[in-house]
Scaffold this motif. Structure first.
Motif: not given
Ligand code: PLP
Length: 386
Positions: A70, A95, A144, A169, A172, A191, A193-194
């Motif tokens: 983000t 996104h 996503n 981006d 994913q 990111s 945490h994906k």
């Protein structure tokens, strides 16, 4: 719980947990301080950067660690907006982080396009040719919500030929798909945490070819591209999780999981022929199925019913769940809003097995049966009142 919501976030992998604990235990000082303890942490931090750069096929100085995708989307759109007066082509299926950043910073300088257009590269070439004021493209690598994958490698070549930036981006994509072609991108992001690291850490590549892309100002960290105290523990965990995720993206692993996913879709469609699998027949991530289930129930009813049976699934983008709006992605695919409202997103991780997919199918069939019976009962009641 059998977790099928990996596109929202993935659980911590053991390697990341260990790396984070070790880093926080031994190396918690601020990497920007002048004393010897910091010099050592700084060196470890830079070794992580080198390793991550090697894994992602870029130069260490091109990588910027920050809070996640983000922040990256905001940074890219804001920096492009400030760099001149040019317009940008942005995919309608981005996104919300990119979509809303584009609207916020560029307003009517955004030209929207659908990434599922036939002959996408020709369409984009024509748009660039017709309007010389367009000076960049933004398109995600994989969606996503639907899991559909887009021809980002070809868009990268097109942008290279035209000498314009391509903001891609890859949130994913990284950690799920092979990375060939990533080296051609001037801008990519993710990111952590994906793919099994903690939340609140991510990265962007900024090649420098088109000038810098600043996230925050207020300090000289991250080559002055992202101000704020650097978080060595999070970056150590990111590096460890990325290593694990990339080692899993072998052709064999991907093909096996694609087969499990496709078998699930096939059997679901046979047993519930009115189910609508969005993006069916298109190239898709091995882990994602976005499907409208038959009946009167809305996505939230399915999510709740599945949860009671021990399964966690989502509907659409996790970030838009609270907004309770029709998915913009499904709108772009021309899906009827009523069908969209019955759509749940199932997204697996590397540790989901064939048996998990089979168990999920059985539970969906069981819930469908129950929902149908409830519906018949309520119709009978109405008839008897009459
Ligand atoms: N881009 C894509 C494709 C995503 O899937 C997400 C998260 O769902 C984001 C950006 C935003 O990531 P984060 O919420 O971690 O900042």
């Amino acid at each position: 719980m059998i977790y099928f919501d990996y596109n929202a976030t993935a659980p911590l992998v053991e390697e990341a947990k260990q790396a984070w604990n070790k880093a926080y235990e031994e190396s918690w000082v601020n990497p920007g301080s002048p004393h010897q303890a910091s010099v050592e942490v700084r060196a470890k931090f830079e070794r992580c950067r080198e390793r991550v750069a090697e894994l992602l096929m870029c130069a260490p100085e091109e990588l910027v660690f920050l809070s996640g995708a983000t922040e990256v989307c905001n940074a890219w759109m804001r920096s492009f907006a400030k760099s001149g007066e040019k317009k940008i082509l942005v995919s309608k299926q981005e996104h919300a982080a990119m979509h809303e950043s584009a609207q916020e910073y560029l307003g009517d300088r955004v030209v929207w396009f659908s990434p599922v257009a036939e002959n996408l590269i020709e369409v984009l070439s024509e748009k660039l040719h017709a309007d010389p004021e367009i000076g960049a493209i933004s398109m995600m690598a994989a969606n996503n919500e639907t899991g559909m994958v887009f021809p980002w490698q070809e868009v990268a070549i097109l942008c290279r030929e035209r000498g314009i930036p391509f903001y891609c981006d890859t949130c994913q994509w990284i950690g799920k798909q092979p990375l060939a072609g990533l080296e051609e991108l001037d801008f990519f992001c993710t990111s952590a945490h994906k793919f099994g690291a903690p939340k609140g850490v991510g990265l962007m590549k900024v090649s420098g070819r088109f000038g810098t892309t600043k996230s925050f100002v207020g300090g000289s960290q991250e080559h002055s591209l992202r101000a704020g105290t650097q978080d060595y523990a999070n970056v150590a965990a990111l590096s460890a999780a990325l290593e694990v995720a990339i080692s899993r993206t072998t052709t064999e692993n991907i093909n096996t999981r694609l087969k499990w996913r496709d078998e699930f879709v096939e059997k679901l469609s046979q047993r519930l022929p009115q189910a609508v699998v969005h993006g069916r027949g298109k190239a898709c991530l091995w882990n994602t199925v976005f499907v409208a289930l038959p009946g009167r129930q809305k996505a939230i009813d399915w999510v709740d019913a599945l949860w009671k049976e021990g399964f966690a699934v989502g509907f659409g983008s996790a970030c838009s769940t609270a907004k309770n709006k029709t998915s913009r992605v499904l709108e772009d695919l021309g899906v009827d809003p009523e069908i969209a409202s019955r759509s749940i997103r199932i997204s697996a991780g590397w540790d989901r097995s064939k048996f998990d997919w089979e168990a999920l199918l059985e539970v969906i069939l069981k819930i469908h049966q129950k929902f149908s019976e409830d519906q018949t009962d309520s119709l009978t009641e109405v008839v008897s009142i009459d």
